[in-house]
Design an enzyme around this catalytic site. Structure first.
Site, PDB file in Angstrom:
ATOM      1  N   TYR A  83      10.882   9.007   1.076  1.00  0.00           N
ATOM      2  CA  TYR A  83      10.840   8.008  -0.006  1.00  0.00           C
ATOM      3  C   TYR A  83      11.403   8.505  -1.341  1.00  0.00           C
ATOM      4  O   TYR A  83      11.468   7.742  -2.303  1.00  0.00           O
ATOM      5  CB  TYR A  83       9.391   7.525  -0.205  1.00  0.00           C
ATOM      6  CG  TYR A  83       8.829   6.878   1.044  1.00  0.00           C
ATOM      7  CD1 TYR A  83       9.343   5.671   1.507  1.00  0.00           C
ATOM      8  CD2 TYR A  83       7.812   7.493   1.782  1.00  0.00           C
ATOM      9  CE1 TYR A  83       8.858   5.081   2.669  1.00  0.00           C
ATOM     10  CE2 TYR A  83       7.312   6.904   2.942  1.00  0.00           C
ATOM     11  CZ  TYR A  83       7.843   5.708   3.378  1.00  0.00           C
ATOM     12  OH  TYR A  83       7.365   5.125   4.530  1.00  0.00           O
ATOM     13  N   GLU A 132      13.082  -9.301   1.006  1.00  0.00           N
ATOM     14  CA  GLU A 132      12.344  -8.139   1.500  1.00  0.00           C
ATOM     15  C   GLU A 132      13.087  -6.854   1.129  1.00  0.00           C
ATOM     16  O   GLU A 132      14.317  -6.806   1.238  1.00  0.00           O
ATOM     17  CB  GLU A 132      12.260  -8.262   3.029  1.00  0.00           C
ATOM     18  CG  GLU A 132      11.575  -7.127   3.740  1.00  0.00           C
ATOM     19  CD  GLU A 132      11.615  -7.304   5.265  1.00  0.00           C
ATOM     20  OE1 GLU A 132      12.386  -8.159   5.774  1.00  0.00           O
ATOM     21  OE2 GLU A 132      10.870  -6.584   5.943  1.00  0.00           O
ATOM     22  N   ASP A 183       2.232 -15.854   6.135  1.00  0.00           N
ATOM     23  CA  ASP A 183       1.783 -17.234   5.902  1.00  0.00           C
ATOM     24  C   ASP A 183       1.729 -17.574   4.411  1.00  0.00           C
ATOM     25  O   ASP A 183       2.035 -18.704   4.015  1.00  0.00           O
ATOM     26  CB  ASP A 183       0.401 -17.462   6.534  1.00  0.00           C
ATOM     27  CG  ASP A 183       0.478 -17.592   8.054  1.00  0.00           C
ATOM     28  OD1 ASP A 183       1.590 -17.757   8.586  1.00  0.00           O
ATOM     29  OD2 ASP A 183      -0.581 -17.537   8.704  1.00  0.00           O
ATOM     30  N   HIS A 235       4.513  -4.652   8.879  1.00  0.00           N
ATOM     31  CA  HIS A 235       4.503  -4.582  10.336  1.00  0.00           C
ATOM     32  C   HIS A 235       3.237  -5.142  10.961  1.00  0.00           C
ATOM     33  O   HIS A 235       3.079  -5.104  12.180  1.00  0.00           O
ATOM     34  CB  HIS A 235       4.696  -3.117  10.763  1.00  0.00           C
ATOM     35  CG  HIS A 235       5.721  -2.383   9.942  1.00  0.00           C
ATOM     36  ND1 HIS A 235       7.041  -2.763   9.896  1.00  0.00           N
ATOM     37  CD2 HIS A 235       5.605  -1.317   9.085  1.00  0.00           C
ATOM     38  CE1 HIS A 235       7.702  -1.946   9.069  1.00  0.00           C
ATOM     39  NE2 HIS A 235       6.849  -1.074   8.563  1.00  0.00           N
ATOM     40  N   ARG A 274       7.567   0.251  13.403  1.00  0.00           N
ATOM     41  CA  ARG A 274       8.141  -0.281  12.153  1.00  0.00           C
ATOM     42  C   ARG A 274       9.266  -1.280  12.419  1.00  0.00           C
ATOM     43  O   ARG A 274       9.931  -1.735  11.491  1.00  0.00           O
ATOM     44  CB  ARG A 274       8.693   0.865  11.289  1.00  0.00           C
ATOM     45  CG  ARG A 274       7.618   1.811  10.794  1.00  0.00           C
ATOM     46  CD  ARG A 274       8.168   2.848   9.833  1.00  0.00           C
ATOM     47  NE  ARG A 274       7.338   4.037   9.856  1.00  0.00           N
ATOM     48  CZ  ARG A 274       6.244   4.219   9.110  1.00  0.00           C
ATOM     49  NH1 ARG A 274       5.868   3.304   8.250  1.00  0.00           N
ATOM     50  NH2 ARG A 274       5.535   5.329   9.217  1.00  0.00           N
ATOM     51  N   PRO A 287       0.791  -1.223   0.000  1.00  0.00           N
ATOM     52  CA  PRO A 287       0.000   0.000   0.000  1.00  0.00           C
ATOM     53  C   PRO A 287       0.827   1.279   0.000  1.00  0.00           C
ATOM     54  O   PRO A 287       1.855   1.371   0.673  1.00  0.00           O
ATOM     55  CB  PRO A 287      -0.817  -0.090   1.307  1.00  0.00           C
ATOM     56  CG  PRO A 287      -0.156  -1.141   2.127  1.00  0.00           C
ATOM     57  CD  PRO A 287       0.499  -2.083   1.164  1.00  0.00           C
ATOM     58  N   ASN A 288       0.339   2.225  -0.781  1.00  0.00           N
ATOM     59  CA  ASN A 288       0.898   3.585  -0.888  1.00  0.00           C
ATOM     60  C   ASN A 288       2.210   3.666  -1.668  1.00  0.00           C
ATOM     61  O   ASN A 288       2.726   4.760  -1.878  1.00  0.00           O
ATOM     62  CB  ASN A 288       1.075   4.232   0.506  1.00  0.00           C
ATOM     63  CG  ASN A 288      -0.239   4.297   1.249  1.00  0.00           C
ATOM     64  OD1 ASN A 288      -1.201   4.852   0.735  1.00  0.00           O
ATOM     65  ND2 ASN A 288      -0.311   3.691   2.424  1.00  0.00           N
ATOM     66  N   ASN A 331       8.113  -5.651  -1.153  1.00  0.00           N
ATOM     67  CA  ASN A 331       8.060  -4.540  -0.206  1.00  0.00           C
ATOM     68  C   ASN A 331       6.601  -4.465   0.239  1.00  0.00           C
ATOM     69  O   ASN A 331       5.772  -3.844  -0.438  1.00  0.00           O
ATOM     70  CB  ASN A 331       8.504  -3.228  -0.862  1.00  0.00           C
ATOM     71  CG  ASN A 331       8.441  -2.074   0.123  1.00  0.00           C
ATOM     72  OD1 ASN A 331       7.933  -2.213   1.245  1.00  0.00           O
ATOM     73  ND2 ASN A 331       8.954  -0.917  -0.285  1.00  0.00           N
ATOM     74  N   ARG A 359      13.488   4.238  12.231  1.00  0.00           N
ATOM     75  CA  ARG A 359      12.209   4.960  12.283  1.00  0.00           C
ATOM     76  C   ARG A 359      11.413   4.555  13.535  1.00  0.00           C
ATOM     77  O   ARG A 359      11.988   4.105  14.510  1.00  0.00           O
ATOM     78  CB  ARG A 359      11.450   4.746  10.962  1.00  0.00           C
ATOM     79  CG  ARG A 359      12.216   5.343   9.761  1.00  0.00           C
ATOM     80  CD  ARG A 359      11.470   5.212   8.464  1.00  0.00           C
ATOM     81  NE  ARG A 359      10.226   5.983   8.476  1.00  0.00           N
ATOM     82  CZ  ARG A 359       9.259   5.843   7.560  1.00  0.00           C
ATOM     83  NH1 ARG A 359       9.403   4.977   6.566  1.00  0.00           N
ATOM     84  NH2 ARG A 359       8.171   6.578   7.650  1.00  0.00           N
ATOM     85  N   ARG A 384       4.182  11.029  -1.974  1.00  0.00           N
ATOM     86  CA  ARG A 384       4.153  10.790  -0.526  1.00  0.00           C
ATOM     87  C   ARG A 384       5.524  11.069   0.103  1.00  0.00           C
ATOM     88  O   ARG A 384       6.545  10.583  -0.390  1.00  0.00           O
ATOM     89  CB  ARG A 384       3.681   9.356  -0.217  1.00  0.00           C
ATOM     90  CG  ARG A 384       4.737   8.296  -0.439  1.00  0.00           C
ATOM     91  CD  ARG A 384       4.277   6.878  -0.147  1.00  0.00           C
ATOM     92  NE  ARG A 384       4.115   6.578   1.252  1.00  0.00           N
ATOM     93  CZ  ARG A 384       4.360   5.375   1.790  1.00  0.00           C
ATOM     94  NH1 ARG A 384       4.790   4.370   1.031  1.00  0.00           N
ATOM     95  NH2 ARG A 384       4.155   5.175   3.053  1.00  0.00           N
ATOM     96  N   HIS A 436      12.896  -2.479   1.656  1.00  0.00           N
ATOM     97  CA  HIS A 436      12.289  -1.235   2.130  1.00  0.00           C
ATOM     98  C   HIS A 436      13.109  -0.076   1.597  1.00  0.00           C
ATOM     99  O   HIS A 436      14.347  -0.084   1.708  1.00  0.00           O
ATOM    100  CB  HIS A 436      12.222  -1.192   3.660  1.00  0.00           C
ATOM    101  CG  HIS A 436      11.331  -2.253   4.196  1.00  0.00           C
ATOM    102  ND1 HIS A 436       9.965  -2.196   4.072  1.00  0.00           N
ATOM    103  CD2 HIS A 436      11.618  -3.432   4.793  1.00  0.00           C
ATOM    104  CE1 HIS A 436       9.441  -3.295   4.582  1.00  0.00           C
ATOM    105  NE2 HIS A 436      10.424  -4.069   5.020  1.00  0.00           N
ATOM    106  N   ILE A 437      12.407   0.884   1.030  1.00  0.00           N
ATOM    107  CA  ILE A 437      13.076   2.049   0.453  1.00  0.00           C
ATOM    108  C   ILE A 437      13.748   2.866   1.562  1.00  0.00           C
ATOM    109  O   ILE A 437      14.890   3.284   1.446  1.00  0.00           O
ATOM    110  CB  ILE A 437      12.035   2.907  -0.319  1.00  0.00           C
ATOM    111  CG1 ILE A 437      11.477   2.090  -1.490  1.00  0.00           C
ATOM    112  CG2 ILE A 437      12.645   4.226  -0.790  1.00  0.00           C
ATOM    113  CD1 ILE A 437      10.199   2.663  -2.104  1.00  0.00           C
ATOM    114  N   SER A 438      13.018   3.078   2.641  1.00  0.00           N
ATOM    115  CA  SER A 438      13.552   3.860   3.763  1.00  0.00           C
ATOM    116  C   SER A 438      14.253   2.935   4.751  1.00  0.00           C
ATOM    117  O   SER A 438      14.059   1.715   4.729  1.00  0.00           O
ATOM    118  CB  SER A 438      12.407   4.606   4.461  1.00  0.00           C
ATOM    119  OG  SER A 438      11.545   3.682   5.104  1.00  0.00           O
ATOM    120  N   ALA A 480       3.315  -0.887   4.637  1.00  0.00           N
ATOM    121  CA  ALA A 480       2.804  -0.913   6.024  1.00  0.00           C
ATOM    122  C   ALA A 480       2.402  -2.321   6.465  1.00  0.00           C
ATOM    123  O   ALA A 480       2.456  -2.634   7.667  1.00  0.00           O
ATOM    124  CB  ALA A 480       1.631   0.041   6.161  1.00  0.00           C
TER     125      ALA A 480
END
Ligand code: DQA
Length: 141
Positions: free
Chosen positions: A22, A97, A86, A79, A110, A9-10, A73, A106, A17, A99-101, A76
């Site tokens: 990001y 996995e 699963d 977390h 997170r 999402p997002n 990725n 943070r 954003r 993550h951009i940030s 949200a």
């Protein structure tokens, strides 16, 4: 090698954003970067983004027998989502996995990654480059 790249999402709001976190580049630019890199490396890549947890679970399930590896990725849902964890465990494909940030520096909420528990490697805080390093990892297997 057939690689499925999933964004949660997002991530479709990249460029709009929180650019301080990001970056200023859009999701379309991220897709071009990944597609061009995969083509260079002779890998087949499919890009999928969804704001809906169940759609991500469905996509992971459909990857079974159709892909050789997953780059994810979960945004949200990283977390919160045991369902995505699963699903990754169900198909048991090599997963990485991204993550951009730098989530490790943070907020406390997170600091847990459920999806990460089913991933063999994580690239965190490298911006868009993390996706390319994730592809490299899958190709090196
Ligand atoms: C993110 C980090 C998550 O905590 C956040 O919810 C996102 C993006 C990242 O790529 O840095 O949406 O996964």
């Amino acid at each position: 090698m057939r690689i499925l790249v999933i964004n949660g999402p997002n991530i479709n709001m990249l460029g709009i954003r929180e650019p301080g976190i990001y970056g200023k580049n859009s999701y379309a630019e991220l897709c071009s970067l990944i597609s061009d890199y995969a083509a260079e490396k002779d890998a087949e890549v499919e890009l999928f983004q969804s704001n809906h947890e169940g759609d991500i679970v469905d996509k992971i399930q459909k990857a079974y027998d159709n892909f050789d590896g997953i780059v994810i990725n979960p945004a949200a849902y990283t977390h919160t989502s045991i369902a995505i964890l699963d699903a990754l465990k169900s198909v048991a494909l090599p997963a990485v996995e991204v993550h951009i940030s730098d989530v490790s520096s943070r907020e406390d909420f997170r600091q847990i990654s459920y999806a990460g528990m089913a991933c063999e490697k994580a690239f965190i805080g490298l911006g868009f480059d993390g996706y390319l390093r994730a592809i490299d990892h899958l190709l090196s297997k």
